[in-house]
Design an enzyme around this catalytic site. Sequence first.
Site, PDB file in Angstrom:
ATOM      1  N   TYR A 117       8.441  19.537  64.474  1.00  0.00           N
ATOM      2  CA  TYR A 117       7.538  18.397  64.663  1.00  0.00           C
ATOM      3  C   TYR A 117       8.128  17.363  65.620  1.00  0.00           C
ATOM      4  O   TYR A 117       7.416  16.488  66.107  1.00  0.00           O
ATOM      5  CB  TYR A 117       7.211  17.720  63.321  1.00  0.00           C
TER       6      TYR A 117
ATOM      7  N   LYS B 141      13.547  31.163  58.000  1.00  0.00           N
ATOM      8  CA  LYS B 141      12.968  32.371  58.613  1.00  0.00           C
ATOM      9  C   LYS B 141      14.067  32.984  59.475  1.00  0.00           C
ATOM     10  O   LYS B 141      13.931  33.174  60.697  1.00  0.00           O
ATOM     11  CB  LYS B 141      11.725  31.970  59.426  1.00  0.00           C
TER      12      LYS B 141
ATOM     13  N   ASP C  10       8.076  33.406  54.118  1.00  0.00           N
ATOM     14  CA  ASP C  10       6.871  34.153  53.740  1.00  0.00           C
ATOM     15  C   ASP C  10       6.998  34.658  52.300  1.00  0.00           C
ATOM     16  O   ASP C  10       6.063  34.555  51.494  1.00  0.00           O
ATOM     17  CB  ASP C  10       6.597  35.307  54.720  1.00  0.00           C
TER      18      ASP C  10
ATOM     19  N   ASP D 198       6.496  21.142  54.725  1.00  0.00           N
ATOM     20  CA  ASP D 198       5.156  20.567  54.797  1.00  0.00           C
ATOM     21  C   ASP D 198       4.161  21.520  54.137  1.00  0.00           C
ATOM     22  O   ASP D 198       3.321  21.131  53.315  1.00  0.00           O
ATOM     23  CB  ASP D 198       4.810  20.374  56.282  1.00  0.00           C
TER      24      ASP D 198
ATOM     25  N   ASP E  47       2.538  21.417  49.862  1.00  0.00           N
ATOM     26  CA  ASP E  47       1.112  21.407  49.530  1.00  0.00           C
ATOM     27  C   ASP E  47       0.783  22.559  48.596  1.00  0.00           C
ATOM     28  O   ASP E  47       0.000  22.414  47.660  1.00  0.00           O
ATOM     29  CB  ASP E  47       0.258  21.511  50.809  1.00  0.00           C
TER      30      ASP E  47
END
Length: 358
Positions: free
Chosen positions: A141, A186, A218, A242, A246
């Site tokens: 980001y 990852k 994943d 992020d 959620d």
Amino acid sequence: MNVKIVLLPGDGIGPEVVTEAVKVLNAICDMYGHKFEYTERPIGGVAIDIAGTALPDETLQACQSADAVLLGAVGGPKWSDPSAAVRPEQGLLGIREGLGLYANLRPVRVYDELADSSSLKTETISGVDLLVVRELTGGIYFGKRQEGSETAYDTMIYSNAEVQRIAHVAFKAAMKRRKKVASIDKANVLASSRLWRRVVEGVAVDYPEVTLEHMLVDSAAMKLIRYPAEFDVIVTANMFGDILTDEASMLSGSLGMLPSASLGDGKAGMYEPVHGSAPDIAGKALANPIGAIMSAAMLLRTSLGLDQEAKTVEWAVEDVLSRGYRTADIAKPEDRHVGTSEMGNLVVKAMQRRKDAK
Ligand code: NAD
């Protein structure tokens, strides 16, 4: 104890839930003899209306000299044009940067009483009590990006120092919990993730009692839904965090229940419920204030070192839920339905009952 707290109620239901959290903090002052001095400042849409910017200088300055900041939520349809130069969420990004808040902590706990309000099976979520520690000021980001008509790119950069400091936050938190850290990356594809993994391994040496497990993002996304109760502390990079926070927030049944803290190197931090400004229910006394109240409990424990006081608030929330009181977002027909302010009053009463019982 004399303490300076800045209140940033913000937009939509933000002011409604912050009012209830302040009620609870005031009750703590009365019960334990502390003195909290509040300063209220605008942020987000309301600040755009007043000052033309989502984070006026006076708001940031007030936060920089506070012991802690309690935020409601920002945003709403009035300011939702994504191409506008000034947008409410700039207030949040600006304050994180201005206060050097690089660690976002989101505890997710499933209360037994509410286990059947989750969209997952009760047996899957029973006993869930996890903490996501998300890196907040680095990663993709914030990396260099370019957007052309044919191609576009973003870059994900992490330095040793950035990973080290967030890893220490996670391991320290794990030492006070069940002593397990899942570091999520990852690393089978991304170079920044391989560095992340190496650095986390190095930090783990300082915490021999903590069990460290590495997980690909994943696979972690799948396990979070399949075996959520197995997680204790999760530490991960900005974008993965992020998304996973959620996902994790849905384990609890309602966004309205969840608190969060954003911390930097000092003790001062910013505390806010995980939910947004919920324009669909703003002004209707329907907002669940528990996320904001539990954020106040995190503020007491983390920025002020008031562990006993934080426990009193947490105990009171659980007590109110166990007696069947619910705001609309978590209520079934047989429950005792209450509005925003009534829920705050019930938590305060339960706190006083606990004190009187001692
Ligand atoms: P939201 O969290 O505001 O609402 C999502 C759904 O959850 C809505 O149906 C809402 O009614 C419900 N809900 C949320 N909090 C609740 C509570 N305390 N009690 C009961 N129900 C609750 O997310 P959204 O609708 O995607 O976004 C609305 C606005 O909030 C947007 O402008 C968005 O940008 C902003 N937002 C702000 C923050 C923040 O300030 N940190 C976070 C997320 C979204």
